[in-house]
Scaffold this active site. Structure first.
Site, PDB file in Angstrom:
ATOM      1  N   HIS A  57      -5.175  -9.718 -20.546  1.00 51.98           N
ATOM      2  CA  HIS A  57      -3.992  -9.195 -21.187  1.00 51.98           C
ATOM      3  C   HIS A  57      -4.016  -9.475 -22.689  1.00 51.98           C
ATOM      4  O   HIS A  57      -3.227 -10.375 -22.897  1.00 51.98           O
ATOM      5  CB  HIS A  57      -2.798  -9.658 -20.265  1.00 51.98           C
ATOM      6  CG  HIS A  57      -2.699  -9.599 -18.940  1.00 51.98           C
ATOM      7  ND1 HIS A  57      -2.266  -8.561 -18.059  1.00 51.98           N
ATOM      8  CD2 HIS A  57      -3.382 -10.423 -17.901  1.00 51.98           C
ATOM      9  CE1 HIS A  57      -2.335  -8.739 -16.972  1.00 51.98           C
ATOM     10  NE2 HIS A  57      -3.098  -9.910 -16.615  1.00 51.98           N
ATOM     11  N   PHE A  58      -4.349  -8.499 -23.380  1.00 47.13           N
ATOM     12  CA  PHE A  58      -4.238  -8.750 -24.892  1.00 47.13           C
ATOM     13  C   PHE A  58      -2.991  -8.317 -25.522  1.00 47.13           C
ATOM     14  O   PHE A  58      -2.767  -8.141 -26.764  1.00 47.13           O
ATOM     15  CB  PHE A  58      -5.496  -8.154 -25.459  1.00 47.13           C
ATOM     16  CG  PHE A  58      -6.829  -9.161 -25.341  1.00 47.13           C
ATOM     17  CD1 PHE A  58      -6.846 -10.129 -24.573  1.00 47.13           C
ATOM     18  CD2 PHE A  58      -8.150  -8.684 -25.813  1.00 47.13           C
ATOM     19  CE1 PHE A  58      -7.941 -11.057 -24.720  1.00 47.13           C
ATOM     20  CE2 PHE A  58      -9.122  -9.498 -25.650  1.00 47.13           C
ATOM     21  CZ  PHE A  58      -9.103 -10.527 -25.046  1.00 47.13           C
ATOM     22  N   HIS A 174      -3.553  -6.834  -8.104  1.00 46.02           N
ATOM     23  CA  HIS A 174      -2.660  -8.072  -8.068  1.00 46.02           C
ATOM     24  C   HIS A 174      -2.310  -7.926  -6.509  1.00 46.02           C
ATOM     25  O   HIS A 174      -1.226  -7.345  -6.326  1.00 46.02           O
ATOM     26  CB  HIS A 174      -1.579  -8.038  -9.135  1.00 46.02           C
ATOM     27  CG  HIS A 174      -0.788  -9.278  -9.192  1.00 46.02           C
ATOM     28  ND1 HIS A 174      -0.770 -10.205  -9.918  1.00 46.02           N
ATOM     29  CD2 HIS A 174       0.004  -9.815  -8.062  1.00 46.02           C
ATOM     30  CE1 HIS A 174       0.014 -11.250  -9.714  1.00 46.02           C
ATOM     31  NE2 HIS A 174       0.432 -10.979  -8.297  1.00 46.02           N
ATOM     32  N   HIS A 225      -7.910 -12.525  -9.057  1.00 43.64           N
ATOM     33  CA  HIS A 225      -7.230 -13.990  -8.922  1.00 43.64           C
ATOM     34  C   HIS A 225      -6.721 -14.490  -7.245  1.00 43.64           C
ATOM     35  O   HIS A 225      -5.927 -14.741  -7.298  1.00 43.64           O
ATOM     36  CB  HIS A 225      -6.179 -14.046  -9.990  1.00 43.64           C
ATOM     37  CG  HIS A 225      -5.168 -13.185  -9.990  1.00 43.64           C
ATOM     38  ND1 HIS A 225      -4.612 -12.646  -8.824  1.00 43.64           N
ATOM     39  CD2 HIS A 225      -4.313 -12.626 -11.084  1.00 43.64           C
ATOM     40  CE1 HIS A 225      -3.350 -11.754  -9.176  1.00 43.64           C
ATOM     41  NE2 HIS A 225      -3.393 -11.734 -10.619  1.00 43.64           N
ATOM     42  N   ASP A 295      -8.188 -13.756 -16.494  1.00 38.54           N
ATOM     43  CA  ASP A 295      -6.338 -13.329 -16.458  1.00 38.54           C
ATOM     44  C   ASP A 295      -5.706 -13.943 -17.546  1.00 38.54           C
ATOM     45  O   ASP A 295      -4.796 -14.589 -17.480  1.00 38.54           O
ATOM     46  CB  ASP A 295      -5.827 -13.960 -15.136  1.00 38.54           C
ATOM     47  CG  ASP A 295      -4.494 -13.488 -14.705  1.00 38.54           C
ATOM     48  OD1 ASP A 295      -4.278 -12.478 -15.616  1.00 38.54           O
ATOM     49  OD2 ASP A 295      -3.673 -13.981 -14.019  1.00 38.54           O
TER      50      ASP A 295
END
Ligand code: NCD
Ligand code: ZN
Ligand code: ZN
Length: 427
Positions: A57-58, A174, A225, A295
Site C-alpha cells: 500500500h504505497f 482480504h 495475509h 502487506d
C-alpha cells in the site's frame, strides 16, 4: 553482450559459480565464463533472484504524508525487491479505468522499481470489470472493513468471480467476513481486544465463502495475509486455482510476546497467538503457503501513537521482508529453496511476469548477498516515509546490491538511478 555478472548464483535450485550474461535487461546466458562490454565479479558472494512483493500500500495518491510511490519503491530497492504490486485503497480509490490510468502514469514517473496495480472491486463498478481488466494486473476485493477499505457486498461474490473467470486475471482477497467482524466488534484497549474483535472464525468463514462462491469457476484466486490456524486448515484442501500468502508479521510475531507500544502492532487481520504464528511459519516451510507478501501498510509514527481504539491498522514491511528471511536462511531455520519459491518464483508465476528466476529469457533482476554481513534493522536506516518498523533491532541480512533489468541500483548504500526508472509491468 552488455554485461556479465559473476558470483555464486542460485540457478535451478542449486548454487553455481558462474557468469550471468545480460542484454537489454534480460538474462541471455548462464555460463562458467562469459565475455561482455562490462563485467562485475562478486567473487564468492551469493547472487539470488530479487524479491517480488504482491502486496503493498504505497498510499499514492491521496495519503502521501504516509508514503508515496517514490519513497515506497526506494524502500523496496533497499529491501531487495525489484517489483511491487500496489493495492487500490488509495484516495481516490483505484476503482475506475481513469483512476487506474492516472495511478499508472504517475507511478511511471515516480517508481524506482517495476510495478503493477490492482483494481478494487466494489458494489458500484462490477459492470466495468472488463474495462478495468485492460488496465490492471489483478483485482482486489475486501470482504471485511480495514484501512480505507472498499465496500463490497458478499452476495455479489459469485457473479463477480464469474465475470472475472473469463478474463483470467487473479482476484486477491482480504478474507475477513464483515458480518462476523460487526458481531464481534467492541471498544479496544489493546492487542488482545483487537484479536477478540477480529477472531480467527471471521477469517475461516470468509475463506469458506470464497471457496463456495468460486466452485467450478476456475477463477485465479489469492487469499492475502492468512493469519490463523483455522484459515490454514481450510486452505490445506484448496483447489489448485487458489493460492495464499502470509506476511512476515503474522509468522514472526504473536501477542504473548511483549511487542512494545501495542498500537503500533494493530493490524488487520490481527497478530494472533504463538500457536497461529508457529503454524504459519511451518506452512511456509512445508509449502502449504505459496508466497510471502509484506502487506506494507505504512502509517506515520504520530498516527500510530494515539489511543488504541482510534489507531489506524497496518505495519510497514517492504524493506525488511527479504532481509529478515535471509537471516533465517543463514540460521538454517528456512531453506533457500523455500525462500526463493516464496519471494521470487511463485509471486512471478501468479502474476505471469518474466521475473523471479536466474534463467535465460527472464529479467535480469537479482540481489547480491554477503552472508557475513549480518546487521540490525534500525528505522533510521530505512527508506519508508512512515519512519518506524515493527522489527526494530531484529537481525537481518540486507543485500549489498540489487540489479533490476541489468541496471545496478545501489552503490555504496546510495541509489544510482532516478525516480521513474521503474516500469509498469503491463496489464
Ligand atoms: C491495510 C492498510 O493500511 O491499507 N491495513 C492493514 O491493517 N493490513 C489494509 C489491509 O491490507 O487490510
Ligand atoms: Zn488486507
Ligand atoms: Zn493490505
Amino acid at each position: 553482450m552488455d554485461l556479465s555478472v559473476e558470483g555464486k548464483a542460485y540457478i535451478n535450485g542449486t548454487f553455481e559459480n558462474c557468469c550471468i550474461g545480460i542484454d537489454d535487461g534480460k538474462i541471455v546466458a548462464v555460463k562458467k565464463i562469459l565475455k561482455a562490454d562490462e563485467h562485475f565479479d562478486f567473487g564468492n558472494k551469493i547472487i539470488l533472484p530479487a524479491g517480488i512483493d504482491l502486496h503493498v500500500h504505497f498510499r499514492d495518491p491521496g495519503m502521501t504524508h504516509k508514503e508515496d510511490f517514490s519513497t515506497g519503491s526506494l524502500a523496496a530497492v533497499f529491501g531487495g525487491i525489484s517489483c511491487v504490486f500496489d493495492m487500490p485503497n488509495t484516495v481516490p480509490q483505484t476503482t475506475t479505468p481513469g483512476s487506474l490510468s492516472d495511478k499508472i502514469n504517475d507511478c511511471k514517473r515516480k517508481s524506482f522499481v517495476d510495478f503493477g496495480v490492482y483494481a478494487g472491486v466494489t458494489n458500484d463498478n462490477i459492470k466495468d470489470i472488463e474495462k478495468l481488466a485492460k488496465k490492471c494486473n489483478g483485482f482486489k476485493i475486501f470482504l471485511g472493513n480495514t484501512t480505507v477499505a472498499l465496500m463490497f457486498d458478499k452476495t455479489n461474490l459469485r457473479n463477480v468471480l464469474k465475470s472475472i473467470s473469463t478474463i483470467g486475471k487473479p482476484v486477491l482477497f482480504h478474507a475477513e467476513d464483515e458480518e462476523c467482524l460487526i458481531k464481534n466488534r467492541s471498544v479496544e484497549n489493546g492487542l488482545a481486544d483487537h484479536l477478540r474483535s477480529r477472531p480467527a472464525g471471521c477469517e475461516e468463514l470468509s475463506i469458506r465463502e470464497i471457496f463456495n462462491a468460486s466452485q467450478d469457476l476456475g477463477s485465479r484466486i489469492h487469499v492475502c495475509h492468512v493469519s490463523s490456524c483455522e484459515g490454514l486448515e481450510l486452505l490445506k484442501n484448496r483447489p489448485s486455482n487458489i493460492s495464499c500468502g502470509v506476511t512476515p508479521h503474522h509468522c514472526l510475531l504473536s501477542i504473548e510476546k511483549n511487542l512494545g507500544t501495542p498500537s503500533f502492532y494493530k493490524v488487520n487481520p490481527p497478530v494472533r497467538t504463538s500457536f497461529d504464528k508457529e503454524a504459519l511459519f511451518n506452512a511456509l516451510k512445508n509449502g502449504l503457503v505459496d508466497i510471502l507478501e509484506s502487506d506494507h501498510a505504512p502509517h506515520t509514527r504520530d498516527e500510530k501513537a494515539v489511543d488504541f481504539d482510534s489507531v489506524p491498522c497496518g505495519l510497514p514491511g517492504v524493506e525488511t521482508m527479504y532481509p529478515l528471511f535471509l537471516y533465517l536462511v543463514k540460521k538454517e531455520i528456512l531453506s533457500f529453496q523455500r525462500l526463493i519459491s516464496l519471494l521470487c518464483i511463485r509471486p512471478a508465476e501468479l502474476m505471469g511476469i518474466p521475473k523471479g528466476r536466474l534463467e535465460v529469457g527472464y529479467d535480469a533482476d537479482f540481489v547480491v548477498i554477503d552472508f557475513k554481513d549480518v546487521g540490525k534493522i534500525r528505522s533510521d536506516n530505512l527508506h519508508s516515509k512512515c519512519g518506524w518498523t515493527p522489527f526494530e533491532d531484529w537481525s537481518a541480512v540486507f543485500p549489498s546490491c540489487i540489479f533490476v533489468r541489468g541496471e545496478k541500483l545501489i552503490e555504496d548504500h546510495e541509489i544510482q538511478v532516478n525516480q521513474g526508472f521503474g516500469q509498469f509491468v503491463g496489464a
